[in-house]
Design an enzyme around this catalytic site. Structure first.
Site, PDB file in Angstrom:
ATOM      1  N   ASP A  34       0.821  -1.224   0.000  1.00  0.00           N
ATOM      2  CA  ASP A  34       0.000   0.000   0.000  1.00  0.00           C
ATOM      3  C   ASP A  34       0.849   1.266   0.000  1.00  0.00           C
ATOM      4  OD1 ASP A  34       1.080  -0.100   2.503  1.00  0.00           O
ATOM      5  OD2 ASP A  34      -0.828  -0.095   3.601  1.00  0.00           O
ATOM      6  N   GLY A  35       2.174   1.117  -0.073  1.00  0.00           N
ATOM      7  CA  GLY A  35       3.046   2.298  -0.174  1.00  0.00           C
ATOM      8  C   GLY A  35       3.681   2.722   1.137  1.00  0.00           C
ATOM      9  N   ARG A  95      14.529  26.395   5.820  1.00  0.00           N
ATOM     10  CA  ARG A  95      14.442  27.777   5.341  1.00  0.00           C
ATOM     11  C   ARG A  95      13.095  28.420   5.647  1.00  0.00           C
ATOM     12  NH1 ARG A  95      16.649  26.783  -0.525  1.00  0.00           N
ATOM     13  NH2 ARG A  95      15.827  24.736   0.009  1.00  0.00           N
ATOM     14  N   LYS A 187      20.789  41.257   0.215  1.00  0.00           N
ATOM     15  CA  LYS A 187      19.924  40.524  -0.727  1.00  0.00           C
ATOM     16  C   LYS A 187      18.464  40.678  -0.326  1.00  0.00           C
ATOM     17  CE  LYS A 187      18.999  35.974  -0.431  1.00  0.00           C
ATOM     18  NZ  LYS A 187      19.167  34.525  -0.427  1.00  0.00           N
ATOM     19  N   ASP A 214      27.905  30.318   1.054  1.00  0.00           N
ATOM     20  CA  ASP A 214      26.480  30.224   1.389  1.00  0.00           C
ATOM     21  C   ASP A 214      26.185  28.856   1.990  1.00  0.00           C
ATOM     22  OD1 ASP A 214      23.958  31.214   1.718  1.00  0.00           O
ATOM     23  OD2 ASP A 214      23.479  31.405  -0.402  1.00  0.00           O
ATOM     24  N   SER A 218      20.197  26.031  -4.077  1.00  0.00           N
ATOM     25  CA  SER A 218      19.006  25.323  -4.555  1.00  0.00           C
ATOM     26  C   SER A 218      18.907  25.578  -6.057  1.00  0.00           C
ATOM     27  CB  SER A 218      17.784  25.798  -3.778  1.00  0.00           C
ATOM     28  OG  SER A 218      16.643  25.117  -4.218  1.00  0.00           O
TER      29      SER A 218
HETATM   30  C1  R5P Z   1      18.711  31.822   1.656  1.00  0.00           C
HETATM   31  O1  R5P Z   1      18.607  32.604   2.604  1.00  0.00           O
HETATM   32  C2  R5P Z   1      19.740  30.731   1.640  1.00  0.00           C
HETATM   33  O2  R5P Z   1      20.806  30.993   2.497  1.00  0.00           O
HETATM   34  C3  R5P Z   1      20.247  30.468   0.229  1.00  0.00           C
HETATM   35  O3  R5P Z   1      20.946  31.622  -0.217  1.00  0.00           O
HETATM   36  C4  R5P Z   1      19.118  30.193  -0.720  1.00  0.00           C
HETATM   37  O4  R5P Z   1      18.207  29.301  -0.147  1.00  0.00           O
HETATM   38  C5  R5P Z   1      19.635  29.611  -2.006  1.00  0.00           C
HETATM   39  O5  R5P Z   1      18.550  29.358  -2.854  1.00  0.00           O
HETATM   40  P1  R5P Z   1      18.677  29.529  -4.410  1.00  0.00           P
HETATM   41  O6  R5P Z   1      19.912  28.773  -4.834  1.00  0.00           O
HETATM   42  O7  R5P Z   1      17.415  28.953  -4.965  1.00  0.00           O
HETATM   43  O8  R5P Z   1      18.807  31.004  -4.687  1.00  0.00           O
END
Ligand code: R5P
Length: 297
Positions: A34-35, A95, A187, A214, A218
């Site tokens: 069932d997963g 995050r 930023k 950093d 993502s």
């Molecule tokens: C944001 O505050 C984090 O420290 C990273 O800078 C952020 O999550 C990176 O995400 P992406 O690569 O999508 O810009």
């Protein structure tokens, strides 16, 4: 001491077990028709073990990794482990660390609360917002120093730059350890569209190499914007170090197009991206230090 490895940290658990002189528990995993997920600590002694380290990372497959980690923890708790250390180099959902828009949950709080239940100590690598751990049984390991050290062969006398104020501690930590200059950029992210814009700050990167530090890459948008800005300010070479390289949605293309020449990542995830621009730093020795620190308390 025994390690129960989750699916996303099996490879790194071998190295951690070797460094700690710990045994590895054979984990049986299957999915019911069932997963639903099933795990069993097959080689846990009948009388348990003094210390069981549950080691798992939460990328990829964040939701099922979280569930797998919870099942492994429960299996250790119910089968006689005297103390449990949870090693999760990458914690997902960190995050969403506050309510940005009315009606949202604080997902980071949810994940930390459920993982903290029944553990003696948790070890995480470079959590997005370390203040989330206050009052909780967790240790946050920074690795930006060894990442920047790894980047030094690609640059000459660089300035270490955080792409935003939130990343400043990482940059400062690495710069202090390595005797380098550091600064940060301002930023802003549109909470609805997700668009990132960088505002100038009075730092001179003209004719200097830069290492941007950093926690997470993502989509690569943050670093690409930061690199473009720094190059527009006269930076010579821009290299990036990041702890968790998720690299989704064409991140590598964005990074290359922005003029970044090298990306150094920590080996915190359940996958390794293969690309000539990338290199990985082994963090198992740092995890060993963290576990030994926990055990010595
Ligand atoms: C944001 O505050 C984090 O420290 C990273 O800078 C952020 O999550 C990176 O995400 P992406 O690569 O999508 O810009």
């Amino acid at each position: 001491m025994l390690i129960a490895p989750g699916s996303n940290f099996t490879r790194q658990s071998l190295e951690l077990a070797r460094l700690l002189g710990a045994g590895l528990i054979d984990v049986e995993r299957k999915i019911f028709p069932d997963g639903e997920m099933y795990v069993r600590l097959k080689s846990l002694p009948g009388d348990g073990a003094d210390t069981v380290i549950v080691a798992n990372s939460m990328y990829p497959n964040q939701d099922s990794s979280l569930l797998e980690t919870l099942l492994l923890l429960n299996a250790a708790q119910k089968n006689g482990a005297k103390s449990i250390i949870l090693v999760t180099p990458y914690l997902a959902y960190m995050r969403q660390d506050k309510i940005f828009l009315h009606g949202e949950p604080v997902s980071a709080e949810v994940v930390l609360n459920i993982l903290s239940h029944g553990i003696n100590k948790g070890v995480v690598v470079d959590v997005h917002n370390p203040s989330l751990l206050e009052g909780k049984p967790w240790i946050n390991m920074l690795v930006s120093d060894i990442l920047v050290e790894g980047a030094l062969k690609h640059v000459s006398k660089p300035v270490v730059i955080a792409p935003d104020k939130g990343a400043l501690e990482r940059a400062k930590y690495a710069a202090a350890k390595l005797g380098l200059d550091f600064d940060y950029l301002i930023k802003e992210r549109d909470r609805v569209t997700g668009e990132v814009s960088i505002k100038p700050r009075s730092i001179s990167v003209e004719n200097r190499d830069v290492v941007i530090v950093d926690d997470i890459i993502s989509t690569g948008g943050t670093l690409a914007e930061a690199a473009r800005f720094l190059i527009s300010q006269g930076a010579r070479r821009v290299v990036v170090v990041a702890t968790h390289g998720l690299l989704v949605g064409g991140a590598l293309r964005k990074i290359r197009d922005a003029g970044i020449s090298r990306v150094v990542l920590a080996d915190t995830l359940g996958l390794i991206h293969e690309d000539p621009i990338l290199e990985y730093v082994n963090i198992a020795p740092r995890l060993r230090e963290a576990v030994e620190e926990v055990l010595s308390r």
